[in-house]
Design a protein around this motif. Structure first.
Motif, PDB file in Angstrom:
ATOM      1  N   ASP A  35      36.152  54.392  11.146  1.00 60.70           N
ATOM      2  CA  ASP A  35      36.405  55.858  11.281  1.00 60.70           C
ATOM      3  C   ASP A  35      35.436  56.534  12.279  1.00 60.70           C
ATOM      4  OD1 ASP A  35      36.889  58.314  10.741  1.00 60.70           O
ATOM      5  OD2 ASP A  35      37.714  58.063   8.898  1.00 60.70           O
ATOM      6  N   PRO A  36      36.044  57.083  13.226  1.00 60.36           N
ATOM      7  CA  PRO A  36      35.241  57.522  14.358  1.00 60.36           C
ATOM      8  C   PRO A  36      34.464  58.970  13.886  1.00 60.36           C
ATOM      9  CG  PRO A  36      37.423  57.930  14.946  1.00 60.36           C
ATOM     10  CD  PRO A  36      37.636  57.074  13.539  1.00 60.36           C
ATOM     11  N   ARG A  37      34.854  59.580  12.959  1.00 58.63           N
ATOM     12  CA  ARG A  37      34.475  60.783  12.637  1.00 58.63           C
ATOM     13  C   ARG A  37      33.030  60.845  12.275  1.00 58.63           C
ATOM     14  NH1 ARG A  37      38.443  62.790   7.928  1.00 58.63           N
ATOM     15  NH2 ARG A  37      38.195  60.635   7.658  1.00 58.63           N
ATOM     16  N   PRO A  38      32.395  61.720  12.619  1.00 61.46           N
ATOM     17  CA  PRO A  38      30.902  62.058  12.134  1.00 61.46           C
ATOM     18  C   PRO A  38      30.919  62.452  10.692  1.00 61.46           C
ATOM     19  CG  PRO A  38      31.363  64.112  13.273  1.00 61.46           C
ATOM     20  CD  PRO A  38      32.603  62.788  13.452  1.00 61.46           C
ATOM     21  N   ALA A  87      35.766  65.510  10.645  1.00 62.28           N
ATOM     22  CA  ALA A  87      34.560  65.318  10.182  1.00 62.28           C
ATOM     23  C   ALA A  87      34.933  64.748   8.622  1.00 62.28           C
ATOM     24  CB  ALA A  87      33.652  66.425  10.521  1.00 62.28           C
ATOM     25  N   VAL A  88      33.750  63.915   8.187  1.00 61.59           N
ATOM     26  CA  VAL A  88      33.682  63.745   6.685  1.00 61.59           C
ATOM     27  C   VAL A  88      32.700  64.486   6.352  1.00 61.59           C
ATOM     28  CG1 VAL A  88      33.348  61.639   5.185  1.00 61.59           C
ATOM     29  CG2 VAL A  88      34.713  61.221   7.402  1.00 61.59           C
ATOM     30  N   ILE A  89      32.816  65.271   5.152  1.00 59.59           N
ATOM     31  CA  ILE A  89      31.670  66.241   4.735  1.00 59.59           C
ATOM     32  C   ILE A  89      31.409  66.104   3.365  1.00 59.59           C
ATOM     33  CG2 ILE A  89      31.062  68.699   4.547  1.00 59.59           C
ATOM     34  CD1 ILE A  89      33.270  69.412   6.761  1.00 59.59           C
ATOM     35  N   VAL A  90      30.271  65.795   3.411  1.00 58.03           N
ATOM     36  CA  VAL A  90      29.536  65.623   1.801  1.00 58.03           C
ATOM     37  C   VAL A  90      29.172  66.602   1.400  1.00 58.03           C
ATOM     38  CG1 VAL A  90      28.164  64.270   0.631  1.00 58.03           C
ATOM     39  CG2 VAL A  90      29.337  62.852   2.311  1.00 58.03           C
ATOM     40  N   CYS A  91      29.387  67.138   0.195  1.00 57.39           N
ATOM     41  CA  CYS A  91      28.993  68.329  -0.536  1.00 57.39           C
ATOM     42  C   CYS A  91      27.807  67.873  -1.502  1.00 57.39           C
ATOM     43  CB  CYS A  91      30.101  69.355  -0.971  1.00 57.39           C
ATOM     44  SG  CYS A  91      31.154  69.944   0.425  1.00 57.39           S
ATOM     45  N   GLY A  92      26.660  68.109  -1.178  1.00 57.06           N
ATOM     46  CA  GLY A  92      25.640  67.809  -2.212  1.00 57.06           C
ATOM     47  C   GLY A  92      25.542  68.824  -3.360  1.00 57.06           C
ATOM     48  N   ARG A  93      24.917  68.489  -4.576  1.00 55.49           N
ATOM     49  CA  ARG A  93      24.642  69.198  -5.638  1.00 55.49           C
ATOM     50  C   ARG A  93      23.205  68.895  -6.404  1.00 55.49           C
ATOM     51  NH1 ARG A  93      27.824  74.015  -7.733  1.00 55.49           N
ATOM     52  NH2 ARG A  93      29.226  74.033  -5.950  1.00 55.49           N
ATOM     53  N   PHE A  94      22.812  69.533  -7.172  1.00 53.15           N
ATOM     54  CA  PHE A  94      21.823  69.084  -8.134  1.00 53.15           C
ATOM     55  C   PHE A  94      20.522  69.251  -7.047  1.00 53.15           C
ATOM     56  CE2 PHE A  94      25.317  66.068  -9.609  1.00 53.15           C
ATOM     57  CZ  PHE A  94      25.852  67.170 -10.574  1.00 53.15           C
ATOM     58  N   MET A 107      45.655  63.912  19.309  1.00 55.70           N
ATOM     59  CA  MET A 107      44.535  63.637  18.083  1.00 55.70           C
ATOM     60  C   MET A 107      44.715  64.729  17.555  1.00 55.70           C
ATOM     61  SD  MET A 107      40.561  62.850  18.312  1.00 55.70           S
ATOM     62  CE  MET A 107      40.226  64.179  19.294  1.00 55.70           C
ATOM     63  N   THR A 108      44.893  64.820  15.887  1.00 59.10           N
ATOM     64  CA  THR A 108      44.454  66.158  15.358  1.00 59.10           C
ATOM     65  C   THR A 108      43.117  66.242  14.276  1.00 59.10           C
ATOM     66  OG1 THR A 108      46.906  66.281  14.766  1.00 59.10           O
ATOM     67  CG2 THR A 108      45.642  67.482  13.342  1.00 59.10           C
ATOM     68  N   PHE A 109      42.656  67.212  14.507  1.00 57.59           N
ATOM     69  CA  PHE A 109      41.432  67.439  13.543  1.00 57.59           C
ATOM     70  C   PHE A 109      41.512  67.127  12.164  1.00 57.59           C
ATOM     71  CE2 PHE A 109      38.035  69.709  11.467  1.00 57.59           C
ATOM     72  CZ  PHE A 109      36.924  69.487  11.997  1.00 57.59           C
ATOM     73  N   LYS A 110      40.646  66.203  11.785  1.00 54.76           N
ATOM     74  CA  LYS A 110      41.080  65.954  10.133  1.00 54.76           C
ATOM     75  C   LYS A 110      39.666  66.116   9.492  1.00 54.76           C
ATOM     76  CE  LYS A 110      42.462  62.259   6.879  1.00 54.76           C
ATOM     77  NZ  LYS A 110      43.205  61.164   6.635  1.00 54.76           N
TER      78      LYS A 110
END
Length: 254
Positions: free
Chosen positions: A99-102, A127-134, A19-22
């Motif tokens: 998708d099992p990623r947090p 991980a799926v990372i959301v970058c907020g703005r505003f 498993m590769t970290f993505k």
């Protein structure tokens, strides 16, 4: 989406069976990545396919000709808020339900990011990372898509990208094979609940200051004791919060 490094499509994981970290970054500024993550340890590991990084432009999921992604806050107030419908489409495209990623949202009101959390993520699929703005993100998409809010410190940044880079740097270096000597990671600050002891190297004397004699004694037991005592002293003086937690753990062990 755009990817960085060999194997960003997942081929390396399939070929090796490992498993590769993505990491998938949802952002309005994909050009900010890989940024510093493309250099040094993380950059070399990215080139080797030890981890994968891809970005997704949130504006690609807007529906109007101006590619608008935000609107005014309900109830009034300053600034703008990222819309739930647009961000939800971006998340669903990047990470389907299976998708099992947090799913992480960089947010100043999130739980503080810690070394323990870095270890947890490094041992997982990515991980799926959301970058907020505003002014932030519509709460409904946070609830509907199960976003875990994460903070890298008690201060405000212009957006989540810098926080995401910081968090990923802490995580990637813990992935097996990224650091040449994992023993060094075990003595760093926050490992074991303490700050790291002072470090010294050549020259033996610098502007009248010398290396503590115990470190050149060759007595490994005394060196270990000195380093532990210094780590405890620094933690007690600089981070009383960590010191109290450390002492509580020691009491539990006793």
């Amino acid at each position: 989406m755009s990817g960085f490094g060999p194997g960003h499509t997942g081929q390396s994981a399939e070929l090796t069976g490992v498993m590769t970290f993505k990491a998938t970054i949802l952002t309005l500024y994909p050009d900010m990545f890989p940024g510093p993550l493309g250099h040094s340890l993380s950059g070399r590991a990215l080139d080797k396919g030890l981890w994968q990084l891809e970005t997704s432009q949130i504006r690609d999921f807007a529906t109007d000709k101006h590619r608008s992604v935000d609107d005014t806050p309900a109830g009034g107030g300053a600034g703008m808020v990222l819309r739930a419908d647009i961000l939800a489409r971006a998340i669903d495209a990047a990470a389907p339900a299976e998708d099992p990623r947090p799913r992480l949202l960089m947010s100043p009101r999130g739980a503080p990011f810690t070394q323990d959390r870095a270890h947890e993520l490094a041992e997982g699929p990515g991980a799926v990372i959301v970058c907020g703005r505003f002014e932030g993100v519509d709460q409904r998409v946070i609830d509907a898509r199960g976003l875990e809010e994460v903070s890298v410190g008690d201060y405000i940044l212009s957006g989540g990208e810098i926080g995401a880079l910081t968090m990923l740097d802490a995580v990637v270096r813990l992935i097996p094979g990224v650091m040449g000597n994992m023993d060094s990671a075990e003595t760093e600050s926050f490992e074991g609940g303490l700050l790291e002891h002072p470090q010294y190297t050549r020259p033996a004397e610098f502007e009248g200051l010398t290396i503590p004699e115990v470190l050149t004694s060759g007595n490994h037991r005394k060196i270990h004791e000195w380093r532990m005592a210094e780590a405890e002293r620094l933690t007690r003086e600089r981070r009383p919060d960590l010191w109290d937690a450390y002492m509580a753990d020691e009491d539990d062990v006793d």
